[in-house]
Scaffold this motif. Sequence first.
Motif, short mmCIF file in Angstrom:
data_model
loop_
_atom_site.label_atom_id
_atom_site.label_comp_id
_atom_site.label_asym_id
_atom_site.label_seq_id
_atom_site.Cartn_x
_atom_site.Cartn_y
_atom_site.Cartn_z
N ASP C 650 0.78 -1.10 0.23
CA ASP C 650 -0.05 0.03 -0.14
C ASP C 650 0.73 1.06 0.08
OD1 ASP C 650 -1.61 2.14 0.67
OD2 ASP C 650 -2.46 1.13 2.27
N ASP C 652 0.14 4.16 0.20
CA ASP C 652 0.00 5.41 1.09
C ASP C 652 0.29 5.31 2.47
OD1 ASP C 652 -1.37 6.72 -0.88
OD2 ASP C 652 -3.36 5.80 -0.42
N THR C 653 0.66 4.11 2.84
CA THR C 653 0.88 3.70 4.33
C THR C 653 2.30 2.86 4.45
OG1 THR C 653 -0.46 1.56 4.19
CG2 THR C 653 -1.58 3.56 4.99
N GLY C 654 2.70 2.16 3.36
CA GLY C 654 3.81 1.12 3.47
C GLY C 654 3.55 -0.01 4.05
N VAL C 655 2.37 -0.35 4.01
CA VAL C 655 1.89 -1.61 4.63
C VAL C 655 2.08 -2.61 3.64
CG1 VAL C 655 -0.17 -3.15 5.31
CG2 VAL C 655 0.41 -0.85 6.52
N GLU C 694 8.89 -8.61 13.44
CA GLU C 694 9.60 -8.74 14.55
C GLU C 694 11.10 -8.15 14.74
OE1 GLU C 694 9.53 -12.72 16.13
OE2 GLU C 694 8.02 -13.25 14.82
N CYS C 713 6.52 -7.15 18.17
CA CYS C 713 5.03 -7.40 17.31
C CYS C 713 5.20 -8.94 16.99
CB CYS C 713 5.37 -6.83 16.04
SG CYS C 713 5.30 -4.95 16.15
N PRO C 715 3.65 -12.48 15.24
CA PRO C 715 2.67 -12.78 13.95
C PRO C 715 1.21 -13.27 14.75
CG PRO C 715 4.85 -13.76 13.73
CD PRO C 715 4.76 -13.03 15.25
N ASP C 718 -4.26 -12.71 11.49
CA ASP C 718 -4.83 -11.86 10.70
C ASP C 718 -3.66 -11.07 9.82
OD1 ASP C 718 -3.82 -10.09 12.26
OD2 ASP C 718 -5.61 -8.90 12.87
N LEU C 720 -1.43 -13.21 8.64
CA LEU C 720 -0.68 -14.22 7.76
C LEU C 720 -1.62 -14.85 6.46
CD1 LEU C 720 1.05 -16.08 10.79
CD2 LEU C 720 2.12 -15.00 8.97
N PRO C 772 5.86 -0.76 8.23
CA PRO C 772 5.22 0.19 7.26
C PRO C 772 5.91 1.41 6.97
CG PRO C 772 3.53 -1.12 8.64
CD PRO C 772 4.91 -1.47 9.05
N GLU C 773 6.44 1.89 8.19
CA GLU C 773 7.35 3.23 7.92
C GLU C 773 8.57 3.28 7.30
OE1 GLU C 773 8.12 5.62 11.78
OE2 GLU C 773 8.98 7.21 10.52
N TRP C 776 7.37 2.95 3.36
CA TRP C 776 6.86 4.04 3.18
C TRP C 776 7.95 5.25 3.08
CZ3 TRP C 776 6.94 8.97 6.17
CH2 TRP C 776 6.42 9.76 5.69
N ARG C 777 8.82 5.12 4.10
CA ARG C 777 10.08 5.92 3.76
C ARG C 777 10.81 5.80 2.52
NH1 ARG C 777 11.41 9.89 7.52
NH2 ARG C 777 10.15 9.75 9.24
#
Lengths: 155, 264, 789
Positions: C650, C652-655, C694, C713, C715, C718, C720, C772-773, C776-777
Amino acid sequence: MAKVSMTVNGQNVTRDVEPRTLLVEFLRQHLDLTGTHVGCDTSQCGACVVHLDGRSVKACTMLAVQCEGAKVMTIEGLAQNGELHPMQAAFREHHGLQCGFCTPGMIMSAIDLVQHNPSPSEDEIRHWLEGNLCRCTGYHNIVKAIKAGAASMGG
Amino acid sequence: MYAFEFHRPSSVADAIAALKAASDGKLMAGGQTLIPTLKQRLAQPSDVIDLGGIKELHGIRQDGNSLVIGAMAKHGEVAGSDLVKSVIPGLHELAGLIGDPQVRNRGTIGGSLANSDPAADYPAAVLALNATIKTDRRSIAADDYFTGLFQTALADDELITAISFPRPEACGYAKFRNPASRYAIVGVMVARTGGGVRVAVTGAGPCAFRLPDFERALAGSFSADALAGLSVSPSGLNSDMHASAEYRAHLVRVMAQRAVKAVR
Amino acid sequence: MAENGIGASVRRKEDYRFITGGGQYVDDINRPGQAYAYFLRSPHAHAAIRGIDASQALAAPGVLAVLTGDDVKAAGWGGLICGWMVKSKDGSDMKAGPHPILCQGKARYVGDPVAMVVAETYLQAKDAAELVEVDYDVLPACVATDKADQPGQPQVHDGIANNAVYNWELGDKAAVDAAIAAAAHVTKLDFVNNRLVPNAMEPRAAIGDYDRASNGFTLHTTSQNPHVARLVISAFVGVAPEHKLRVIAPDVGGGFGSKIFIYNEECACLLASRMVRRPVKWTAERSESFVSDAHGRDHVTHAELAMDRDGRFTALRVHTKANMGAYLSTFASCVPTYLYATLLAGQYKTPAIYCEVDAVYTNTTPVDAYRGAGRPEATFLLETIVETAAKELGVDPAELRRRNFIEPSAFPYQTPVALVYDIGNYGAHLDKALELADYAGFAGRRAKSEARGKLRGVGFSCYIEACGIAPSAVVGSLGAGVGLWESAKIRFTHTGVCQVLTGTHTHGQGHETTFAQLIADKLGVPIDNVEVVHGDTDKTPVGMGTYGSRSLAVGGQAIVNAAEKIIAKGKKIAAHLLEAAEADIEFQNGSFTVKGTDRSKSLGEVVFEAYVPHHIPQGLVEPGMEETAFYDPANFTYPSGTYICEVEVDQDTGVVEIDRFVAVDDFGKVINPMIVEGQVHGGLAQGIGQALIEGCVYDEAGQLLSASYMDYCMPRADGLPDFQIATTETPCTHNTLGVKGCGEAGAIGSPPAVMNAITDAIGVRVSMPATPEKVWRALQNRQMPQAAE
């Protein structure tokens, strides 16, 4: 010390406890119901999930004294007359467990899901399991087991 | 957990009396934040006063054009309520995104608001929907309620009894969750209300806050595109290992746009 | 095939107790008169301990004792050891700093146990621990892996210069340097292999129990290898002679390596028990697990892959810094050396490989084997650099790999990094994975993603691993302090049922079922009549435990060998009963038959005769039917596979979302496909966790910031995908079962597949975990014009 009375797996129990006793400590140490496990200290892993008046809760995030008059169900109370609950049977049939440590919480959580969503989709199951961590199975077979367990519960 | 005295009053008056009588008492609603805090020995109250036995704090009802949610209503009750779903569907959805199912089965709206965790979800709804916090002695407007990090307008011995949400024309919530804790890294609720468009953010700052720029832009054109050119300054925003202030600032805009798209 | 024998997805025998709450984990066990322990741990990463005043704590309600390093010293007990000697390239021994049970004069990481409070209840012990006054002189901490051996860094151990544990090498440096100098193309990359916390769901626990009558000890502990624990605690810590120490590891809730090691707390519980003359129990809180369970990975690496004009690999040069933490844990030294550099050939015929490893001390939690142990680090490096090379050369990554594969005809294949692969067919699992992943359809899916504003990428990983950790002579020549054979005993009783006593340990792997299947298959005994016994040094023959995917390939083969002895003895008895020559007796499906006739005796009848030998002439056989086998294999086993991951990012978010994950593994013969698939699922989840979410975060002072599930974090369901799993099969050539091992493959093979897919999607590499960050970066930087140019 405070006196607390509740129904656990259909039996009335009364004990004197320190108010700071957690429900999970009460179950494990005072009642010797060691099927309910403790896997973390920040209320995230869900190994301690039991039913309180029919809904799943984390027994590590409740005081025993809060359960005065309540009905508590643990993993030990599921099988009736030696016959497994359909969700227990489904976990076995679909290899939904490995080391078994998260399993009681997973099963208790899954039954709560199915009680108000009789035929959950795979996606719904995965989202529901937010509060239950497993390090062994990658959740793959847990999801399958819950789906099958829901079907045999009549969903 | 340190030792404490436990009380389970059956009325608001008894709860306040117990609180006043204690040297360092603490009210407990659902306990989903308080108990973990006690377990980590980060607090040492002399007395814990459990509000679970007070009937008058429970229940969800419609009062004219408002939804009144008792302080002890659990997140799961809000997320499972047909009434909430029909009156404020966005609020219904938000409640279903809080924590995890077991937390939702215990945690309460009153407890969440009294605690005012910067990353909790409800503050965004309270602020965006211009709700009123009802306490044992007064009503507090949402805009006056959140005053800082874990700080609210509540007095030390004040107890939330209910939250009254005026029905919006429509609202939507979008949440970017912390992958570990599941709290909001950024959560944005956008609402079209009788008093105009309101946009409220949680997770990004020390407490929930509104975005006047965004509200103006949406008042002009209520669409995600209307926010495209806007940005939020990272200055003063939260920063941690999961998200820097700069990233949070970016996410505020993205989540606001998603909230607009989610509006129902 | 016998019913429920080899190849059947038998439902697990052990499950009933787990699904009904009947499991018996250490914390579920209570000994009469038991007291409880709480450990006071250093809040500082590095501090001199000037003094400890426990007087107030000792006076607190319920307190029985407060132990410090002085008590351990006074008992004459030693410290923990590292059981694998690694020598530096100059021939010198690795530098092992002392590892006390309780701190002696210095604390070296946040969580280092400083004192132990023993009380009537756990809460009393914990309450009293707050009253123990420790006078710390806080010192600057050495934290960063890549800076630890630079001058001026705080020194973790006195007398160990520059925090250098060893400087080790493997391979032909001159040949590699020459090949790189002559290469048509060299791909160069820097890597960080992120530090992980194992996070078995059951926190570690121990009950120490001293028995005055026998002057011996019983230790209940969360161990993957109770005999190894007994050996180390007896012979090195010096608690008691081995025969005076019984170690019991009952049901254990996951290990992933973290429960191989010998830990401070279990030793301290033994000492405390002797001091207070009562059993002493300790159970870790999860917050303690985060700082006190040995962590995994934590490498910083530079690597260069050289190729000729046709994209054939000519050399690989690797330099790694490996963080050992504050002390050398039980097997820490071999992880970034013999379990790492030896895997750098991968599935490829790279002719020259050189690897140099600098292991360093830091003021952090000790690092040791975690699922895969060295092999995930090697695989991540190799499969990332190969994929990067493919991009640089403009060659399809599957094609570049295929071009460099060791062909099926080349086995046995001697790699340039010590190992001899016995068998494999790498093209077979690549082909199958490409088909399952619908690689041909990727371009179409990518276009569809783009139409929705998403970036799609695909990534490969063709891993190999060396497991069935065993050959004693080999590991001994490489520095191991123990042999790595395995043992089994099959014990029949009068009624024809049997116990299988194994030196391995099951903590989720399903041995109670798989091993029973071996008995069903080899001896025709119904699996319900087989009980697998493990985890108690007083019951089972001496064994080396479970890690390195060794239980079936080594322990299972020992069971089969013991079964062969049962058959051999049974043939003698049957021959006598059937009045035939022993050579004419055949054993099949549980019956001894005279060749070419229908005259037979069942195994049950033969067993009964062995125990009631009324008709057996003196001297024919000993009475009874119980056989033991010890098995030491000729080689490691070499599972391999191809993993393909497809992600959608994604913008927009880096997800990053995993859209599909295909794993095709060659584990040789599979005994229970259901269990094997489960092992793969779990490994994949851990590998995907490493890739995406992780990671340990330490601050500069050495405080672990990711120290609970609020920040580390894990796993979840939701995050996987539904895994697509398949197998190919080249049977292992040196065990009769043809089995390899499946416990670690998923964690070894998956991280590069995920990371390569992300790189393919976004066009630049990010480090693990690809949060995500970070993504995104990376996207921001990619889109920003280079202002300086």
